[in-house]
Design an enzyme around this catalytic site. Sequence first.
Site: not given
Length: 568
Positions: A42, A272, A282
């Site tokens: 994104e 992850r 983020k």
Amino acid sequence: MSNEASKPDIEEVKSNFIYQEIDKDLAEGKNEGKILTRFPPEPNGYLHIGHAKSICLNFGIARHYKAGCNLRFDDTNPTKEEVEYVDSIQEDIQWLGFEWEGEPKYASDYFEQLYEWAVLLIQKGKAYVCELSPEAIATQKGTPTTPGKESPYRNRSVEENLDLFARMRAGEFKDGEKILRAKIDMASPNMHMRDPLMYRILHRHHHRSGDQWCIYPMYDFTHGQSDYLEGITHSVCTLEFEVHRPLYNWFLDQILDGEAVPVRPRQIEFARLNLNYTVMSKRKLLELVQKDIVSGWDDPRMPTISGLRRRGYTPESIRMFADKVGVARRDNGIDIALLEYCVREDLNKKAMRVNAVLNPVKLIITNYPEDQVEMMETVNNPEDESMGNRTIPFSREIYIEQDDFMEDAPKKFFRLGPGREVRLKSAYIIKCEDFKKDADGNVSEIYCTYYPESRSGSDTSGLKVKGTLHWVSAKHAVDAEVRLYDRLFMDEEPDGHKDKDFKEFLNPESLTILSNCKLEPFLADVQPLDNFQFQRLGYFAADKASKPDHLIFNKTVGLRDSWAKANK
RNA sequence: UGUCCCGUUGUGUAAUGGUAGCACAGAUGGUUUUGGUCCAUCUAGUCCGGGUUCGAAUCCUGGCGGGACAACCA
């Protein structure tokens, strides 16, 4: 795919479980034998080292199977997305050495198709327009352990839903007034199947579609279909999307309605990356930027790709790191020492050795002729003969590191002190005869004599010394600013504390600026991001803002230092 | 007190019913005009219990522990 990464600079690893699953699919003849992966960020922030793991995985799979990997921006939320992020993401991926298949893709390119599919779902009685408030929906949704309740709008007629949805698109309603929901199962043990949102009203300008739309599809209604539209065979993502998988499959099942298609994406999840002493979200990284805690997304202390790049990390070192951390499904916490190992490993072979004195103290060789200058030959990189030699000027007055002199040195100290002898790298052996202190009691000048017959390369002195020091000729030195970095956080897991904000663990000494550094003249005209080893100190890279009249270097990582370790 | 996922040296990751290996970290020694590099050696592990099997890290089962899921975010 042809790109820099296809030159295997490291042993290619293909033993992780994802490769095994793909091999199985291939063996079963799925997808007509095709492989196509994708990296779907994104554009709401800069890429970080966790994304690098995903990039190396997805593009690495493509490279291994001689297939492609798409870059697709999942840009369904115009409130958070910006062109700046789109640009930085492309730059970072390319810098890492990868090339995506064809043009970059955008989920927003599929808005019209997605809208048509939403209409299809309404027609099939599988979606409805709901008018509950966000709060009402939250309570009505239940909890993971208790079933939810059905919306009072759930059983509207197809005609009414069609009309309402068309008017949503036409802009007849305000933000939040209405939403489109899938009609699935409010009692499902999987929260994502409890009549999830498909569309919301957002009267916002989109970075690509402009003002064309005032309704935007949710990620969950977009992602799986985007993969399907692009012909993605293996949709590799992180573990948190595992519970979404049934929903993606449900949407596709409704749309395909039993039709056999040549390629249907298969989602495979992996754990992850977590790195200690930093944060990897983020949202938190954005907060550091917005609150000016760091100088920007590319602050060399940031775990972003751009931060690491500015810090002096190489693409190869990051790829090596991604390779070494492996891919699995269990939670992991990687030691930052592994990242540092990788960059040292790479730079050791590549970086030119130069002399830089960070905390200078003047040393005068009293028996060396006043105006004499000798050009001493030195090897550029002992690990790579092809990098050749160069000469460095030597004269009567030089700078050495303050740490390399001790008035009362312990026996194991192999450097300079009263009466001690050391080798000046690529030059002579000297003996300390005397020194001077300033008013504050700091050593301000050191006086030595040199042995003319000990000249490097033609040493006939027979002298043996334990230590070798780096140095810079005082009259030839160029000034520079050097920025030293320490970890940004003092806690191994700054965001792992329930009652404490991660910013409480910020390291106040994460940045040290040294403005009186002395470099050998060779460094006068470096280019930004050039990597060097400052002999005996560590790896340093010219900052992006470095200029000939104001040299700035960033410390990438120190050399391993068994002396410092022994003294802890 | 739901559903799903996951437990292998300190940290990662292999071994896919057949000698528990590799890397990082740590320790020791050697080489060295970088206290770097390099070389050698060492330390240390299958969460616990039962079962299947000639044989289990692996399969079954029961515990225990960790994680994910309740944004009009992705």
